[in-house]
Motif scaffolding. Structure first.
Motif, PDB file in Angstrom:
ATOM      1  N   GLU A 196     -49.623 -27.828  35.568  1.00  0.00           N
ATOM      2  CA  GLU A 196     -48.690 -26.918  34.910  1.00  0.00           C
ATOM      3  C   GLU A 196     -48.254 -25.794  35.842  1.00  0.00           C
ATOM      4  O   GLU A 196     -47.073 -25.424  35.888  1.00  0.00           O
ATOM      5  N   GLN A 247     -37.549 -27.040  28.696  1.00  0.00           N
ATOM      6  CA  GLN A 247     -38.677 -26.125  28.836  1.00  0.00           C
ATOM      7  C   GLN A 247     -39.577 -26.168  27.604  1.00  0.00           C
ATOM      8  O   GLN A 247     -40.810 -26.190  27.714  1.00  0.00           O
ATOM      9  N   GLU A 248     -38.966 -26.178  26.425  1.00  0.00           N
ATOM     10  CA  GLU A 248     -39.777 -26.222  25.207  1.00  0.00           C
ATOM     11  C   GLU A 248     -40.515 -27.554  25.079  1.00  0.00           C
ATOM     12  O   GLU A 248     -41.686 -27.599  24.681  1.00  0.00           O
ATOM     13  N   LEU A 251     -42.485 -24.468  18.288  1.00  0.00           N
ATOM     14  CA  LEU A 251     -43.431 -25.333  18.994  1.00  0.00           C
ATOM     15  C   LEU A 251     -44.360 -26.018  18.004  1.00  0.00           C
ATOM     16  O   LEU A 251     -44.580 -27.229  18.066  1.00  0.00           O
ATOM     17  N   THR A 303     -41.561 -29.351  27.504  1.00  0.00           N
ATOM     18  CA  THR A 303     -42.658 -29.297  28.481  1.00  0.00           C
ATOM     19  C   THR A 303     -43.892 -28.664  27.865  1.00  0.00           C
ATOM     20  O   THR A 303     -45.017 -29.160  28.035  1.00  0.00           O
ATOM     21  N   GLN A 304     -43.704 -27.576  27.144  1.00  0.00           N
ATOM     22  CA  GLN A 304     -44.835 -26.908  26.499  1.00  0.00           C
ATOM     23  C   GLN A 304     -45.458 -27.795  25.420  1.00  0.00           C
ATOM     24  O   GLN A 304     -46.680 -27.831  25.249  1.00  0.00           O
ATOM     25  N   VAL A 305     -44.622 -28.526  24.701  1.00  0.00           N
ATOM     26  CA  VAL A 305     -45.130 -29.455  23.698  1.00  0.00           C
ATOM     27  C   VAL A 305     -45.979 -30.530  24.359  1.00  0.00           C
ATOM     28  O   VAL A 305     -47.061 -30.894  23.877  1.00  0.00           O
ATOM     29  N   SER A 306     -45.493 -31.060  25.494  1.00  0.00           N
ATOM     30  CA  SER A 306     -46.225 -32.112  26.193  1.00  0.00           C
ATOM     31  C   SER A 306     -47.595 -31.633  26.640  1.00  0.00           C
ATOM     32  O   SER A 306     -48.595 -32.347  26.503  1.00  0.00           O
ATOM     33  N   ALA A 307     -47.657 -30.419  27.183  1.00  0.00           N
ATOM     34  CA  ALA A 307     -48.933 -29.879  27.646  1.00  0.00           C
ATOM     35  C   ALA A 307     -49.931 -29.779  26.496  1.00  0.00           C
ATOM     36  O   ALA A 307     -51.111 -30.133  26.638  1.00  0.00           O
ATOM     37  N   GLN A 308     -49.465 -29.319  25.349  1.00  0.00           N
ATOM     38  CA  GLN A 308     -50.352 -29.187  24.199  1.00  0.00           C
ATOM     39  C   GLN A 308     -50.733 -30.555  23.638  1.00  0.00           C
ATOM     40  O   GLN A 308     -51.863 -30.765  23.185  1.00  0.00           O
ATOM     41  N   GLN A 311     -44.280 -25.674  36.855  1.00  0.00           N
ATOM     42  CA  GLN A 311     -43.550 -24.618  36.168  1.00  0.00           C
ATOM     43  C   GLN A 311     -43.372 -23.363  37.022  1.00  0.00           C
ATOM     44  O   GLN A 311     -42.754 -22.399  36.566  1.00  0.00           O
ATOM     45  N   GLU A 339     -54.330 -27.653  34.433  1.00  0.00           N
ATOM     46  CA  GLU A 339     -53.854 -26.298  34.749  1.00  0.00           C
ATOM     47  C   GLU A 339     -53.136 -26.282  36.091  1.00  0.00           C
ATOM     48  O   GLU A 339     -52.102 -25.625  36.243  1.00  0.00           O
TER      49      GLU A 339
END
Length: 336
Positions: free
Chosen positions: A118, A263-264, A4, A266-271, A122, A115
């Motif tokens: 997400e 999925q990975e 990530l 998605t986490q990058v986008s949130a950060q 998810q 929040e």
């Protein structure tokens, strides 16, 4: 360094170096992107490509086509459904016409924070929407970009109240819920395709539009818009979709690699949103934009939109219970 972190700190370099090392036989998929460079759609796309190459050992990759090069966002849904396009990243309101249940997330003031966004996408609600979208639209959501609230921009004046909004011509997507939201505030918005929006603002065909700060910056709207109102009526969620025909043509292993890459990403986008949004706002102010907070904590906007708009769409989204399910999943009371 985690995977990530590697994506967040050096995706562009990883992509350029990785592309040269890919096998000659690697499958390169076309990925339509509605927005320009620098926004969350591009960040999601780059992260997805990097993760897909990593997980497939270089056997699968992707190429991003920014700025709607492969068609308007709604058109890319049709293209993916018919198997003539592989992937697309687009605003969720442009999937709603094909899969109305997804429209629950475009109802005004349902999502009140990143929040919330997400948690819904998810969690179980998001999984249900993936299944429904496959059934309704022939495309599968495999990832989510989070772009922030759709703030209102315009070239005429600062807007803090519903009264201030009167007389301002606002472009909106061709989306019934968003159109009705503006009608609840007393104006008739102008539905318009995304690809036509910048020119319409530039030529004063419309005075304003709404999109997240990230998109305002990526699309250079600061060149044709002076004022921004920090509305929070709609949190922009932008799914990454894959053609279901393509997905089903792949082996179970390849399908899993695509899902994990989504999925990975998605986490990058949130950060990415957490790291960049405030910086982007400062840059927009530095470019001459003026940001106004809605009066009285937005209460008039909220009251009008939730009381007038929500009931109109209960049937379309699958019933009031669908909205209640989203609200209760977020720890809020169901609609009375």
């Amino acid at each position: 360094m985690s995977f990530l972190t590697r994506i967040l700190s050096g995706t562009a370099l990883a992509l350029s170096l990785g592309a040269a090392a890919l096998p000659v036989s690697a499958a390169e998929y076309r990925i339509a992107v509605g927005d320009g460079a620098g926004g969350t759609q591009e960040a999601l796309g780059k992260a997805f490509v990097a993760a897909l190459e990593d997980k497939s050992g270089g056997k699968m990759t992707g190429r991003l086509f920014l700025n709607g090069q492969l068609g308007d966002e709604q058109d890319t849904v049709t293209a993916a459904a018919t198997g003539t396009l592989d992937f697309s990243i687009l605003a969720i309101n442009n999937i709603t016409p094909f899969s109305p249940t997804v429209g629950t997330l475009t109802l005004p003031y349902v999502i009140l924070s990143q929040e919330d966004a997400e948690k819904v996408t998810q969690g179980e609600i998001g999984r249900q929407m993936v299944d429904q979208t496959v059934e309704d639209a022939g495309v599968r959501i495999i990832g989510w970009a989070y772009s922030g609230f759709r703030v209102l921009t315009n070239s005429k004046k600062p807007i803090a109240t519903v009264a201030d909004l009167q007389g301002v011509v606002v472009r909106v997507p061709k989306n019934e819920i968003m159109i009705e939201t503006y009608k609840s505030w007393g104006i008739n918005p102008t539905p318009m395709a995304w690809g036509e929006t910048f020119a319409a603002l530039q030529q004063k065909v419309v005075d304003g539009q709404d999109n997240p700060y990230m998109t305002v910056n990526a699309m250079k709207f600061y060149e044709v818009q002076k004022y921004a109102t920090n509305l929070r009526y709609l949190f922009s969620i932008e799914p990454l979709i894959v053609s279901e025909a393509l997905f089903q043509s792949l082996s179970p292993e390849e399908q899993q690699q695509i899902l994990e890459a989504g999925q990975e990403a998605t986490q990058v986008s949130a950060q990415f949103l957490r790291d960049q949004e405030n910086k982007i706002k400062e840059e927009l102010v530095g470019r001459g934009m003026e940001i106004t907070e809605p009066a009285d904590e937005e209460k008039e906007f909220i009251e009008l939109a939730t009381t007038k708009v929500w009931p109109k769409f209960y049937d379309q989204i699958g019933g009031k219970e669908v909205l209640d399910g989203v609200l209760t999943s977020l720890g809020r009371d169901p609609v009375e």
